[in-house]
Design an enzyme around this catalytic site. Sequence first.
Site, PDB file in Angstrom:
ATOM      1  CB  CYS A 128     -10.338 -38.926 -10.080  1.00  9.97           C
ATOM      2  SG  CYS A 128     -12.359 -39.351  -9.009  1.00  9.97           S
ATOM      3  CG  HIS A 131      -8.793 -34.691  -6.938  1.00  6.57           C
ATOM      4  ND1 HIS A 131      -9.464 -33.831  -5.902  1.00  6.57           N
ATOM      5  CD2 HIS A 131      -9.627 -35.666  -6.814  1.00  6.57           C
ATOM      6  CE1 HIS A 131     -10.647 -34.481  -5.769  1.00  6.57           C
ATOM      7  NE2 HIS A 131     -10.920 -35.749  -5.804  1.00  6.57           N
ATOM      8  NE  ARG A 185     -18.963 -36.991  -5.029  1.00  8.17           N
ATOM      9  CZ  ARG A 185     -19.269 -38.028  -6.475  1.00  8.17           C
ATOM     10  NH1 ARG A 185     -19.781 -38.126  -7.023  1.00  8.17           N
ATOM     11  NH2 ARG A 185     -18.377 -37.458  -6.813  1.00  8.17           N
TER      12      ARG A 185
END
Lengths: 444, 251
Positions: B95, B201, B132
Amino acid sequence: MPGVMARRVDPKVLEKLSRRLRRGSVAITGTNGKTTTTRMVSKILHTAGIRAVNNSTGANLVTGVTAALVSDTSLSGRPASEMGLFEVDEASVPRVAEEAQLSLLAVLNLFRDQLDRYGELSYTAKVIASAFPDLPPDGSVVLNADDPLVANLGRGTKNPVFFGVEDPALDTGKLQHIADSKDCPVCGTALSYEAVYFGHVGVYRCPNCSFARPEPAYRATRVRMDGPRGTDFLLTTPGGEHEARIGLPGLYNVYNALAAAAVAIEAGVEAEDVVRGLRAFGGAFGRVERVRVGEKEVFLLLIKNPVGFNEILRTFVASPAERANADRAGHVLIAINDNDADGRDVSWLWDVDFEMLAEAVTPGGAVPRFYVTGIRAEDMAVRLKYAELPVHSVIPDRKEALLAALGATPPGETLYVLPTYTTMLELRQTLSDLGHTHPFWEDK
Amino acid sequence: MKLTIHHLYADMMNLYGDRGNVIAIKKRAEWRGIAVEVVDVGLGESISPTSSADLFLFGGGQDREQTLLVEDLSGMKGADLRAVVEDGGVVLGVCGGYQLMGHYYETPEGQKLPGIGVFDMYTRPRRGDEARLIGNVLARVRAPEEDGVVHEVAGFENHGGRTELGDDAEPFADVIVGYGNNGRDGTEGARRLNAYGTYLHGSLLPKNPWLTDQLVLGALRRVDDRAELEPLDDSAERDAFASVANRLRKG
Ligand SMILES: [Zn+2]
């Protein structure tokens, strides 16, 4: 959706109705403990004989607040209550503050479980702060002194009221790796902590600038945890000292009680009524519930995020006092879903300190028997495996898992059920289907 | 042999359970009798390669943290990390850490934060009309491993930034379900030699144990090129992967 409808008919309905409340309105926001704290204040107001209208859990947006007020209002437009008491979602604070003329706005804490929704913690703080200018001239904010990001909201605000815990015995000695606000909100330097209670909450100061934990007007000292049964502490208010007890475990509930006490006293309630109300408070919907199942007991403890999970593990599963009472560590059902209301990302399970639990239970002690269930049961099983805690069974189906864990719990003992929000609803429904409905819907 | 995990900016870049990646590496090494040391490399501290096997982890952070460490990274530390990658050292960026392994990362305020440039890529902020990129991801890894198996990885992504790979960048994987680098070209992450960058993740490594082992083995082989890893019982990890993967395939 009565709130939505009412607002469509009259966009100013919330503003108009809240002006008619004789004692004004208070709102409570923050990541953890909104519901519990709001219920505590509600219990205190009830004890003091003050009629308050409050929004129900899950209706903490501006429409929910509106709906509560609408349903409290008679056809002639007169409110049945004297006061508004609202639990408000962080992002909805500016709208509610703009319309509802809040005499008090309490901010409990800011933790990271809203990342999915808002992106950034500091952004959430800014959103909340943007509501302060909309408070009426005699309005004030009630802030957690021990959460740096929340305490920082008090700078530039007139007459902020702070609450905090002062008990060196509660210092865990280390910042948890999940601490997500441990830098000075003013200058970015790492804060230095005199005591860390949990997460980033504690007694701190910035080594670089003048930012430091403000002196709280409402304090809890001499905190004594009495296992799952409750917690005693000395409550200090501007008016004096009072022995307080809540029937809820965990330091986070002491914070909730402190916030509730600060809100109630600032709203004009006598300290004696505060103490009586807190003592009578039995727990909010879904947060801590005990259900009798024949000769066994089921303890439902809602899991919201790593900080809460750690507190629950520390209080119930690894607590030396608990293990001294029972010669076995007990039966634990962990239930993890990843629906929107649970948090869709289960990465947070890796921030929970199961390693602490493994350390606490291994030296000669019995290890709890873990059952895991839920949509992410397998992820949970892997998490326990990497903490070297044995998993007894992985049963994704909630009902089967509950029956298996209950069946294995000996009579006279307690099954600890640790569910995320939507698994809690499922498990509660299952218990209800099995005829064990006792205290579920009793919320005041 | 000893394995040293260098956890870059561990105290600042630890969003989304990056700790899970550290735990996965540590446990899978320890279960094979390999001693592990975890070294946190903070602001102002330099990377100190050891005589043991080294593995570098660079996790995700919030914008504020990312801004703070960019200056630190633009000095010797960035140069050292670049040298580690060019020399075949094992690096995993997730990330925010991944984003800073490209040429630059542009913040929503329009500030261009220079990265260390080990991947030919840059990251731009999302525009007002873009969401997002959030959700579970299933992706097929681009390069088959030495055993010839083409692996899949599962994880969770949550990023506003869009990463665009240049001609010299090799994607880490191709998205089966999810968004990946930019939600447009189907690529996920980047890879160069033994350096991996990804948006996943979840935590990434616990559910994808073959990747954990690949990182560990890569690190060990820098010291002993005949190093091998004993197989472990990965049934719990495989169940966790399969449960997500099956759910995603069904849609
Ligand atoms: Zn400072």
